[in-house]
Design a protein around this motif. Sequence first.
Motif, short mmCIF file in Angstrom:
data_model
loop_
_atom_site.label_atom_id
_atom_site.label_comp_id
_atom_site.label_asym_id
_atom_site.label_seq_id
_atom_site.Cartn_x
_atom_site.Cartn_y
_atom_site.Cartn_z
N GLY A 227 -24.79 10.98 90.48
CA GLY A 227 -24.46 10.25 91.71
C GLY A 227 -23.13 10.71 92.28
O GLY A 227 -22.98 10.91 93.49
N TRP A 228 -22.14 10.88 91.41
CA TRP A 228 -20.81 11.34 91.84
C TRP A 228 -20.91 12.75 92.44
O TRP A 228 -20.30 13.04 93.47
CB TRP A 228 -19.84 11.33 90.65
CG TRP A 228 -18.43 11.69 91.00
CD1 TRP A 228 -17.47 10.83 91.47
CD2 TRP A 228 -17.80 12.99 90.92
NE1 TRP A 228 -16.29 11.52 91.68
CE2 TRP A 228 -16.47 12.83 91.35
CE3 TRP A 228 -18.26 14.24 90.52
CZ2 TRP A 228 -15.57 13.90 91.39
CZ3 TRP A 228 -17.36 15.31 90.56
CH2 TRP A 228 -16.03 15.13 91.00
N ALA B 281 -23.58 14.12 93.84
CA ALA B 281 -24.29 14.05 95.12
C ALA B 281 -23.35 13.53 96.22
O ALA B 281 -23.45 13.92 97.38
CB ALA B 281 -25.51 13.14 95.00
N GLU B 282 -22.42 12.68 95.81
CA GLU B 282 -21.43 12.13 96.75
C GLU B 282 -20.49 13.21 97.29
O GLU B 282 -19.77 13.00 98.28
CB GLU B 282 -20.62 11.06 96.01
CG GLU B 282 -19.78 10.15 96.86
CD GLU B 282 -20.63 9.31 97.80
OE1 GLU B 282 -20.31 9.31 98.98
OE2 GLU B 282 -21.61 8.69 97.34
N ARG B 283 -20.48 14.37 96.69
CA ARG B 283 -19.61 15.46 97.12
C ARG B 283 -20.09 16.10 98.43
O ARG B 283 -19.38 16.88 99.04
CB ARG B 283 -19.49 16.57 96.04
CG ARG B 283 -19.06 16.07 94.66
CD ARG B 283 -17.57 15.83 94.52
NE ARG B 283 -16.97 14.99 95.51
CZ ARG B 283 -16.98 13.65 95.48
NH1 ARG B 283 -17.55 12.98 94.53
NH2 ARG B 283 -16.40 12.96 96.44
N GLN B 284 -21.30 15.77 98.87
CA GLN B 284 -21.79 16.37 100.12
C GLN B 284 -21.22 15.64 101.32
O GLN B 284 -21.27 14.41 101.40
CB GLN B 284 -23.33 16.35 100.15
CG GLN B 284 -23.89 17.17 101.31
CD GLN B 284 -25.36 17.49 101.15
OE1 GLN B 284 -26.12 16.69 100.63
NE2 GLN B 284 -25.76 18.67 101.62
N LEU B 285 -20.69 16.40 102.25
CA LEU B 285 -20.08 15.82 103.45
C LEU B 285 -21.02 16.00 104.66
O LEU B 285 -22.04 16.67 104.56
CB LEU B 285 -18.73 16.50 103.72
CG LEU B 285 -17.73 16.42 102.55
CD1 LEU B 285 -16.43 17.15 102.89
CD2 LEU B 285 -17.44 14.98 102.16
N LYS B 286 -20.62 15.40 105.75
CA LYS B 286 -21.50 15.42 106.94
C LYS B 286 -21.86 16.83 107.39
O LYS B 286 -22.93 17.07 107.92
CB LYS B 286 -20.83 14.67 108.09
CG LYS B 286 -20.85 13.16 107.91
CD LYS B 286 -20.62 12.45 109.24
CE LYS B 286 -20.75 10.94 109.10
NZ LYS B 286 -19.62 10.36 108.32
N ARG C 95 -13.77 17.26 94.94
CA ARG C 95 -13.40 15.90 94.52
C ARG C 95 -13.20 15.07 95.79
O ARG C 95 -13.12 15.64 96.88
CB ARG C 95 -12.18 15.90 93.61
CG ARG C 95 -11.02 16.74 94.08
CD ARG C 95 -9.98 16.97 92.98
NE ARG C 95 -9.02 17.98 93.41
CZ ARG C 95 -7.72 17.80 93.53
NH1 ARG C 95 -7.19 16.63 93.25
NH2 ARG C 95 -6.93 18.77 93.94
N PRO C 96 -13.12 13.75 95.64
CA PRO C 96 -13.06 12.90 96.83
C PRO C 96 -11.91 13.25 97.77
O PRO C 96 -10.82 13.60 97.32
CB PRO C 96 -12.86 11.50 96.24
CG PRO C 96 -13.48 11.57 94.89
CD PRO C 96 -13.19 12.97 94.41
N GLN C 97 -12.18 13.15 99.05
CA GLN C 97 -11.19 13.33 100.12
C GLN C 97 -10.69 14.76 100.25
O GLN C 97 -9.68 15.01 100.89
CB GLN C 97 -9.97 12.39 99.93
CG GLN C 97 -10.32 10.93 99.78
CD GLN C 97 -11.06 10.37 100.98
OE1 GLN C 97 -10.97 10.90 102.08
NE2 GLN C 97 -11.81 9.30 100.77
N LYS C 98 -11.38 15.71 99.67
CA LYS C 98 -11.02 17.11 99.86
C LYS C 98 -12.02 17.74 100.81
O LYS C 98 -13.11 17.22 101.04
CB LYS C 98 -11.02 17.85 98.52
CG LYS C 98 -10.04 17.28 97.49
CD LYS C 98 -8.60 17.58 97.83
CE LYS C 98 -8.21 18.99 97.42
NZ LYS C 98 -6.76 19.24 97.61
#
Lengths: 338, 353
Positions: free
Chosen positions: A216-217, A219-224, A231-234
């Motif tokens: 899940g983490w 998959a969360e790495r994909q941005l618009k 990693r988050p916010q990069k």
Amino acid sequence: MSDEATTDEEKGIFGGLFVNKHVEYIKSLDKRHDEIEYWMTEHLRISGIYWGLVALHLLGRENELDRDKIIKYVKSCQNTDGGFGGHTGHDSHLLYTMSAIQILVMYNVLDQINGDKIIAFVKSLQDESGEVSGDCWGEKDTRFAFISVAILSFFHAVDQFNMDGVIEYVRRSMNYDGGFGSQPGGESHSAQVYTCLAALAIAGRLDIVDRDRLSGWLAERQLKSGGLNGRPQKLEDACYSWWVLSSLKILGRVHWVDRQRLCAFILSAQDTEDGGIADRPGDIADVYHTCFGICGLSLAGFDKYPLDEIDPVYCMPVRIAERAGLRSWMNNVPKTWK
Amino acid sequence: MCETGEKCDSGNDNVPMSEQDTWKDVAPISQDDGANTICPIAYTDEYREMMGYLRAVMSKCEVSQRALDLTSRVIVVNPGHYTVWVYRKKLVEELGSNIENELDWVTEISEKHHKNYQLWHYREALVSRLLDPKAVSEMTEEQLVVHPVIRRELFFTSSAIESDSKNFHAWSYRQWLVRTYGVWEQELGFIDTMINEDVRNNSAWNQRYFVLMGDGRGRPTKDAGSPMEGSLADSEIDYATDMIKLAPNNESPWTYIVGLLVRHAPAKLYTVLLPKLKELAADGSEYAAAMKTTPFYWSALVDIYEQQAKDLPDQADDLLAQASEVCDVLATDHDPMRNKYWEFRKDQLVPNI
């Protein structure tokens, strides 16, 4: 033949992938001696060759590099301690020993070097607790845990290592988000996630992973934009197409990202004039991002060109991993994952 | 060294090294190209000359001040050249160079090359030599934070992190410092400052977990699965939800609080966190709209209901049905890019028998 009659395929462009341009770009890297970057990257030259060779393999064009010259060069990078430097005359380091061996495996000439010395070099870098350094400099990192295990597996010598120590180090580097950092306590980072999963895959200990939370983490790495970040916010970056997707491949969850959008992002980072892929659209291409962008396309199932399939643990074509007897990690994936 | 203001003619970039007195007895060794290249060398003259002299002094393992000066020049230009670092370390040891000066030099290099691996590891080695951790193990944290060596390192790392707030190396180094010398309490204040400056700084959230729960080394630590104090869990829930209010669509506090509670206080997910989240998302709340449009809110609900169903079997059917509805909302409305993930999560929602 008139210009209008020239199709994309004749130009070596397949579904937006500029195959011929990338091949020419990789071939040109060894000839750019008038550029300061060529000399400033001398210490990692052998990894540059490895990245180029993987990319060419996936494109089915590996014969375009001079095999004999490269093999001779790789051998010239081996030091008396058994390890390889990033270039002739540079100290031995695990990073470059890995690249050297991967090149030799791809050329099917691993038997031309002394495996016992390499095994001894790798073993010399593990301390009593099982933690592994990259070289005599002493820096420790989960990257080196993976590389040491991978190198030993090329020689079927994993049982000569303190594997419990390695596994424990990797386990302690697992975080509350399911990811892994560069060491216990370090922030989760998708490249470190890959190294930890690949080490556990070879060790047959993927059971210690929190599969769902980590997937899940990732998959969360994909941005618009469709691209993946580390990693988050990069920012998104084409190389994470490899680090994230290889991890999801090991976890059996590649389909949790939107693969079409990812492919579109990778293609948008191509240099369509001079070849090569950059970290993101508009930036300057380099061989590292070219390799991992194409690896990402292969893992994402890009189907407009017959890209060779890549092994997510060893980062080389599956058929080569099979030839070298390196696919046994798949037998050790927990049964419930299949 | 040139960079610390000492006299050093090898640092004079205007005079070629071949014309400097310091280097007149050395014949530079040209690049050994191995079998890799057939073309003549064509890199810029200055770099070529410098590397030629470096190869010459390294080939005879020369231990001298001029060799040390030369490594400074090479590293400033190309810090990724890892072999030269090893040579420099040996030179500093054998020449008995002043460690304080060496640390100042590393600090200068860091400003330009803060993402280089070697310099951070080298810094650890130098600081360990300046202040043996065993020698201060009896000191209290109040004494430790005012010790000149530790105070300088805390200041140095906070400056490095302020200029690049997600610098992986700087945070790793800071963890080493906190763990090695045992300055845990001050770190929470630093983390607060960093999170207040940028609530989306995931590195700072990770550091919060590191300080509160340890890393399995050094401090009494809580492994995944070991319980945490109830009052600490409550205060972390308050802290994280306050930060969620500032920016609901921010992954870090959501991952932090759910991950922390799943590992160390699972029942708090539904006894404390859930009511707080519901209140924030309730009609009339000023956060309602923002909460309901962020996938992280819905995603947290799935985690919470799933845990609650596991712990309270008699309510499981109802809770899993609620979680299932939330998965649908995520797959279709709030997080369609990951619809395959949410479909999977939905399929997993079956009562434990």
